[in-house]
Design an enzyme around this catalytic site. Sequence first.
Site, PDB file in Angstrom:
ATOM      1  CB  CYS A 128      -0.973  -0.085   1.045  1.00 49.44           C
ATOM      2  SG  CYS A 128      -2.166  -1.385   1.215  1.00 49.44           S
ATOM      3  CE  LYS A 193      -7.076  -2.111   4.758  1.00 50.78           C
ATOM      4  NZ  LYS A 193      -6.864  -1.672   3.479  1.00 50.78           N
ATOM      5  CD  GLU A 231      -3.971   3.886  13.784  1.00 47.91           C
ATOM      6  OE1 GLU A 231      -4.162   5.209  12.942  1.00 47.91           O
ATOM      7  OE2 GLU A 231      -2.741   3.196  13.437  1.00 47.91           O
ATOM      8  CE  LYS A 246     -10.960  -3.423   4.367  1.00 49.77           C
ATOM      9  NZ  LYS A 246      -9.995  -2.753   3.452  1.00 49.77           N
TER      10      LYS A 246
HETATM   11  C1  PBG Z   1      -6.912  -1.704  -0.224  1.00 51.36           C
HETATM   12  C2  PBG Z   1      -7.941  -2.362   0.650  1.00 51.36           C
HETATM   13  C3  PBG Z   1      -8.213  -3.597   0.737  1.00 51.36           C
HETATM   14  C4  PBG Z   1      -9.477  -3.567   0.983  1.00 51.36           C
HETATM   15  C5  PBG Z   1     -10.061  -2.466   0.855  1.00 51.36           C
HETATM   16  N1  PBG Z   1      -9.085  -1.505   0.355  1.00 51.36           N
HETATM   17  C6  PBG Z   1      -7.487  -4.819   0.980  1.00 51.36           C
HETATM   18  C7  PBG Z   1      -6.225  -4.986   1.687  1.00 51.36           C
HETATM   19  O1  PBG Z   1      -6.188  -4.099   2.444  1.00 51.36           O
HETATM   20  O2  PBG Z   1      -5.522  -5.806   1.682  1.00 51.36           O
HETATM   21  C8  PBG Z   1     -10.196  -5.005   1.562  1.00 51.36           C
HETATM   22  C9  PBG Z   1     -11.788  -5.135   1.296  1.00 51.36           C
HETATM   23  C10 PBG Z   1     -12.418  -6.271   1.312  1.00 51.36           C
HETATM   24  O3  PBG Z   1     -11.875  -7.302   1.638  1.00 51.36           O
HETATM   25  O4  PBG Z   1     -13.614  -6.379   0.961  1.00 51.36           O
HETATM   26  N2  PBG Z   1      -5.804  -1.599   0.765  1.00 51.36           N
END
Ligand code: PBG
Length: 322
Positions: A128, A193, A231, A246
């Site tokens: 990322c 996240k 965060e 998430k």
């Molecule tokens: C990008 C991103 C991801 C997801 C959303 N944006 C994948 C990751 O971080 O590997 C996951 C979304 C999903 O699993 O539905 N960084």
Amino acid sequence: MLIQRPRRLRGSALMRDAVAETTVSAKRLVMPHFVCEGSGVREPIGAMPGIDRVSIDNLARDVERDHACGVDAIILFGIPAVKDEKASQAYAADGIVQRAVREIKRAAPGVLVITDVCLCEYMSHGHCGVVRDGVIVNDASCELIAKTALSHAQAGADIVAPSDMMDGRVAAIRTTLDACGRCDTPILSYAVKYASAFYGPFREAAGSAPQFGDRRSYQMDFRNAREAEKEARLDVDEGADIVMVKPALAYLDIVRRVREAVSVPVCAYNVSGEYSMVKAAAAAGRVDERSIVIEILTAIVRAGADMVITYHARDIARERWL
Ligand code: PBG
């Protein structure tokens, strides 16, 4: 004699509806889309029945049709034709997401368009951020992420949603947007996240699995809950207008804590693996899909989410499940 009889309020559907504490409306839901190059393309994603990667023409049609059924908000993920070491296509003015946003705004102007801002789909190594000597470099990544967010806003995105988990990227995006006349574009930050195995099917869909290592040096450790508050607060202080938690389902305690820690709206992402598990169990006849989907989404809202990103949004709207 029993004074308290909680069953009194459960006696009929009318009674139950009159006192229900939580209501889920399609207005809270956001439908994710994967957009790729080409025309007339529609490639089903094996692990996610009902979800396809589509080219811009088909995307515009899908978004229009969903909107007619009541899906008012979408989030876009781009799959570029070429990837490189600096994610050039992430911030190209004619990149896949930038063109898709323009086309959706033309075809379905009444839809709220959120763009996922990340570099992983555009980087040859699948991380990322920028990689130097095998390390994901924070500040250089923020610069590219801010550029990407600006190009999405310039294409017409209503909300930009950084998902990279670099430190300080919300501030970097806010500064860049404001300097370029986009002070009114909100930031929906993937503030909380976690590094999660629930993203497996998404990485197949977006072709974004890291080529080496994993994302644990930037995404959160799922053993931590206090850190979620930290965060979320950091991102609000940097200018996030909405914060996201998430994944959602195994993280309802986190949704609740974040809800209590900050006053901005909270979004929860009901991620790909959560969707795949429901679809697989329903296809095997183990659970009733409609009931389980509504129960899951209600639980996410009950935990404190104001918005929910979910791959079930289309089924819910089209089948009138709510
Ligand atoms: C990008 C991103 C991801 C997801 C959303 N944006 C994948 C990751 O971080 O590997 C996951 C979304 C999903 O699993 O539905 N960084």
